[in-house]
Design an enzyme around this catalytic site. Structure first.
Site, PDB file in Angstrom:
ATOM      1  N   ASP A 292       0.862  -1.181   0.000  1.00  0.00           N
ATOM      2  CA  ASP A 292       0.000   0.000   0.000  1.00  0.00           C
ATOM      3  C   ASP A 292       0.899   1.232   0.000  1.00  0.00           C
ATOM      4  OD1 ASP A 292      -1.910   2.004   0.379  1.00  0.00           O
ATOM      5  OD2 ASP A 292      -3.126   0.767   1.732  1.00  0.00           O
ATOM      6  N   ARG A 294      -0.143   4.363  -0.283  1.00  0.00           N
ATOM      7  CA  ARG A 294      -0.875   5.587   0.053  1.00  0.00           C
ATOM      8  C   ARG A 294      -0.306   6.274   1.291  1.00  0.00           C
ATOM      9  NH1 ARG A 294      -6.896   3.199   0.021  1.00  0.00           N
ATOM     10  NH2 ARG A 294      -5.725   1.477   0.981  1.00  0.00           N
TER      11      ARG A 294
END
Length: 384
Positions: A292, A294
């Site tokens: 991930d 983000r």
């Protein structure tokens, strides 16, 4: 920082840039659009054969261990290697490292180059060539006349440290929605101009609950706009807006973080890899990304601009709760947010639950994949 931002734009255009230190100049070339001519030109300009710089995630997918403590590695290339070989070593599902020499830890300039690629939402891999001392004067002339962009390594490293990108509130308007007639869109733009994020304010802010219902929704073109069955994003988006409206209003932050932060081009590449049998996490790692990518600084800045410090979060993702809490937001409740389970997204949702720790047990335990409620109130806190 403007030179760093210009470097990101040049890299996105497929152009090489020069990372400069008092001791060395290092030519960096992105892989998108690379061909044999560009590969040869890079070697000619530098006076040295380039190497391929990849992340340790990518190296692991090639079945090779990175040197201890390395975040990125350099694979030396030979003069006989072709551009198609290099691209395969950087992102193909089945590939073997070149084997000329063992991978070596990437230099500071090479590690910084991969951070620029990530920021530009390019594949986190690059060709790197140290400029020979006999070519530095000629390289400086190319920089001076604008043929190449040179940027100080110190500036690139400072750009990648902490929160150097700020948001500016650009424009806003009332936009009645099917699930929330009283809605106002507020657009924020990042200072480097690369991304825009949207805050959807539902209801009358003066009547919002003390703990404002908030959904952090990462943009998903395929799901949000086209109704892709490979994910549940579009349903999560619409049911979140409806839920926020039902709870008296709140905020949906629509964040430009396609594909868990890897960008649309790379998400489509990952889809192609998933079609060969990989799950969503492994597909991203084959491309060199973590599970991930983000970050939620933009969300925190948007909430600060909107004077919101206490929220109830619509999410299945524990990382979002942690990010908000670490950023100084008081998260006092959580409500799960589900889409419908179907034969196309079951593997994707399983991977999110089993490998990323998302709270999806209820939806995945459903025997009927076509008839699943979209929202579920968690006992750890409600939006009311």
């Amino acid at each position: 920082m403007r030179q760093v931002e210009r470097a990101i734009f040049d890299l996105r255009r497929g152009l090489p840039v020069v990372l400069r230190t008092p001791q060395d100049d290092v030519l960096i070339q992105p892989l998108e659009g690379i061909d044999d001519t560009a590969l040869s030109a890079l070697a000619d300009m530098a006076g040295h054969a380039p190497g391929l710089v990849i992340t340790t995630h990518r190296l692991a997918s090639l079945g090779t261990h990175a040197p201890e403590g390395a975040d990125a590695v350099r694979l030396p290339l030979g003069t006989h290697h072709r551009a198609s070989d290099v691209v395969a070593w950087a992102m193909a599902a089945m590939a073997e490292p070149p084997g000329v020499q063992p991978p070596a830890p990437a230099s500071a300039a090479e590690t910084a180059a991969l951070n620029l690629m990530r920021r530009g939402q390019l594949v986190p891999a690059a060709l790197s060539a140290r400029v020979d001392a006999t070519r530095r004067e000629a390289m400086a002339a190319l920089i001076d006349d604008g043929t190449l962009l040179g940027v100080a390594l110190d500036d690139v490293q400072r750009y990648g440290e902490g929160d150097t990108t700020t948001l500016k509130r650009i424009s806003e308007a009332n936009v009645p929605l099917a699930d929330a007639e009283q809605a106002r869109f507020v657009l924020f733009r990042e200072s480097d101009g690369l991304r825009e994020h949207l805050a959807v304010l539902v209801g009358d802010p003066t009547e919002w609950a003390d703990a404002v219902p908030v959904r952090l929704h990462s943009a998903c073109l395929t799901g949000d706009l086209f109704g892709s069955l490979r994910c549940d994003c579009g349903e999560q988006l619409r049911t979140s807006v409806a839920a926020i409206s039902e709870h008296g209003g709140g905020i949906l932050l629509y964040l430009a973080q396609e594909g868990r932060g890897i960008g649309l081009a790379n998400k489509l590449r990952a889809y192609g890899l998933q079609d060969t049998g990989l799950d969503t996490v492994d597909a991203d790692q084959v491309l060199g990304f973590g599970e991930d990518e983000r970050q939620y600084r933009a969300a925190l800045q948007m909430l600060a601009e909107l004077a919101v410090t206490r929220i109830a979060l619509l999410t299945n993702n524990p990382d979002k709760i942690a990010a908000m809490s670490l950023g100084g937001i008081d998260v006092v409740g959580r409500e799960a947010c589900y889409g419908k389970l179907n034969e196309h997204n079951r593997r994707y949702l399983n991977a999110k639950a089993e490998r990323a720790g998302h709270w999806l047990e209820d939806v995945l335990e459903s025997r009927d994949v076509s008839d699943r409620h979209a929202l579920h109130r968690d006992t750890s806190g409600s939006l009311e």
